[in-house]
Design a protein around this motif. Sequence first.
Motif, PDB file in Angstrom:
ATOM      1  N   UNK A  70      56.926  96.785  29.250  1.00 33.33           N
ATOM      2  CA  UNK A  70      57.661  95.687  29.870  1.00 33.33           C
ATOM      3  C   UNK A  70      58.926  96.229  30.528  1.00 33.33           C
ATOM      4  N   UNK A  71      59.383  95.559  31.581  1.00 37.02           N
ATOM      5  CA  UNK A  71      60.622  95.965  32.255  1.00 37.02           C
ATOM      6  C   UNK A  71      61.744  94.972  31.933  1.00 37.02           C
ATOM      7  N   UNK A  72      62.912  95.538  31.663  1.00 39.17           N
ATOM      8  CA  UNK A  72      64.083  94.719  31.347  1.00 39.17           C
ATOM      9  C   UNK A  72      64.394  93.785  32.515  1.00 39.17           C
ATOM     10  N   UNK A  73      64.660  92.525  32.213  1.00 39.13           N
ATOM     11  CA  UNK A  73      64.832  91.524  33.263  1.00 39.13           C
ATOM     12  C   UNK A  73      66.081  91.782  34.109  1.00 39.13           C
ATOM     13  N   UNK A  74      67.064  92.464  33.575  1.00 39.88           N
ATOM     14  CA  UNK A  74      68.296  92.730  34.318  1.00 39.88           C
ATOM     15  C   UNK A  74      68.334  94.136  34.901  1.00 39.88           C
ATOM     16  N   UNK A  75      67.976  95.132  34.100  1.00 38.01           N
ATOM     17  CA  UNK A  75      68.123  96.522  34.547  1.00 38.01           C
ATOM     18  C   UNK A  75      66.869  97.092  35.173  1.00 38.01           C
ATOM     19  N   UNK A  76      65.698  96.479  34.883  1.00 33.67           N
ATOM     20  CA  UNK A  76      64.446  97.019  35.394  1.00 33.67           C
ATOM     21  C   UNK A  76      63.938  98.217  34.633  1.00 33.67           C
ATOM     22  N   UNK A  77      64.641  98.618  33.568  1.00 30.47           N
ATOM     23  CA  UNK A  77      64.209  99.774  32.785  1.00 30.47           C
ATOM     24  C   UNK A  77      62.961  99.423  31.966  1.00 30.47           C
ATOM     25  N   UNK A  78      61.970 100.341  31.937  1.00 32.28           N
ATOM     26  CA  UNK A  78      60.759 100.057  31.160  1.00 32.28           C
ATOM     27  C   UNK A  78      60.966 100.297  29.667  1.00 32.28           C
ATOM     28  N   UNK A 105      56.339  91.561  11.748  1.00 31.54           N
ATOM     29  CA  UNK A 105      56.244  92.192  13.071  1.00 31.54           C
ATOM     30  C   UNK A 105      56.411  91.165  14.195  1.00 31.54           C
ATOM     31  N   UNK A 106      55.758  90.034  14.071  1.00 30.00           N
ATOM     32  CA  UNK A 106      55.792  89.038  15.145  1.00 30.00           C
ATOM     33  C   UNK A 106      57.211  88.531  15.370  1.00 30.00           C
ATOM     34  N   UNK A 107      57.910  88.188  14.293  1.00 30.70           N
ATOM     35  CA  UNK A 107      59.271  87.668  14.428  1.00 30.70           C
ATOM     36  C   UNK A 107      60.209  88.742  14.974  1.00 30.70           C
ATOM     37  N   UNK A 108      60.080  89.953  14.489  1.00 31.18           N
ATOM     38  CA  UNK A 108      60.942  91.043  14.960  1.00 31.18           C
ATOM     39  C   UNK A 108      60.723  91.328  16.440  1.00 31.18           C
ATOM     40  N   UNK A 109      59.457  91.318  16.854  1.00 27.94           N
ATOM     41  CA  UNK A 109      59.146  91.591  18.253  1.00 27.94           C
ATOM     42  C   UNK A 109      59.616  90.444  19.147  1.00 27.94           C
ATOM     43  N   UNK A 115      64.662  89.746  26.408  1.00 23.40           N
ATOM     44  CA  UNK A 115      65.237  90.637  27.417  1.00 23.40           C
ATOM     45  C   UNK A 115      64.220  91.043  28.470  1.00 23.40           C
ATOM     46  N   UNK A 116      62.933  90.758  28.214  1.00 26.95           N
ATOM     47  CA  UNK A 116      61.880  91.281  29.089  1.00 26.95           C
ATOM     48  C   UNK A 116      61.012  90.210  29.745  1.00 26.95           C
ATOM     49  N   UNK A 117      60.858  89.057  29.112  1.00 28.94           N
ATOM     50  CA  UNK A 117      59.958  88.035  29.653  1.00 28.94           C
ATOM     51  C   UNK A 117      60.654  86.676  29.613  1.00 28.94           C
ATOM     52  N   UNK A 118      60.111  85.727  30.349  1.00 28.79           N
ATOM     53  CA  UNK A 118      60.679  84.387  30.404  1.00 28.79           C
ATOM     54  C   UNK A 118      60.559  83.691  29.043  1.00 28.79           C
ATOM     55  N   UNK A 119      61.471  82.751  28.750  1.00 24.37           N
ATOM     56  CA  UNK A 119      61.456  82.068  27.450  1.00 24.37           C
ATOM     57  C   UNK A 119      60.114  81.424  27.104  1.00 24.37           C
TER      58      UNK A 119
END
Length: 266
Positions: A70-78, A105-109, A115-119
């Motif tokens: 996934x790419x960061x929504x602000x920085x574009x970093x993968x 795992x699910x809650x932590x992820x 930071x990476x995908x829409x709400x």
Amino acid sequence: RTDWRSASPYHFMSGGPVICFGQQPCGFFPRRFLFAKFQTARRLQAEIGGEIVYFCHDSDHDPRETQTVLRHRKTGEPATLNFAFENKVQRKWSPLFLKRIPAGWQANTARQLGAYVEPMWVEAFKQVPATNVADFCLEMYRRMGLLEGVRVVRSSDPVVRRAGGAVTDFFVDVPHAGEIVRARWLDGVPKLHEGGDSYVTLPVCEFTPEQVTPTRDTRLRWMQAAVQCTHYIAGAGEQAYLRKEDAPEITFVNRDPIDRSDEAFH
């Protein structure tokens, strides 16, 4: 002689095109090359009609298959995310449909995903009830709308495995260290690949067709026994190893191109 395709319990359409593509579950947000296969299938369906079949190879065991870039929504970093697994044996060798997801795992992820995908996709992720890797991926794909109007056929299904018949090069699901593992059948014994030329040899055992899945080189005809497709959408990697002569009745179609194909679609 009897046609090897005639007894398939999955083929219930009468004469129309069956447009198929195959892929392992490839991330809890699917990689873009899988999204492109869905899009190619829908484009072809609009042209010729028929049904779409996703042959989900959830018997694969490689944990790298479910890495999600996934790419960061602000920085574009993968960033590369993946499932956690209950233990080392499961992680390395259990098939995806038997890799259990540990508590937490699910809650932590989910806490990282904002930071990476829409709400809306964070919420969808949080609501998935599945407890194994393959079911989790498929449920996310369903919530994203990818499976709408698509018939999913899973390589873990005992009905599919019985329909596939005998193959000469295969894996077998067998018990090991309190888990079910996917062992390569080599020289008359089940073996677990450790890397390079190193294998763990397991005891010789009896097995049934319901425990067997083919290697990638023998998978096409095995799959076709269950799916009986008329058209198959192949990605760039598949073009190199598909034995098209095993299924001359299939029309092969190249997957539509897509940029950043190994990154996640969302």
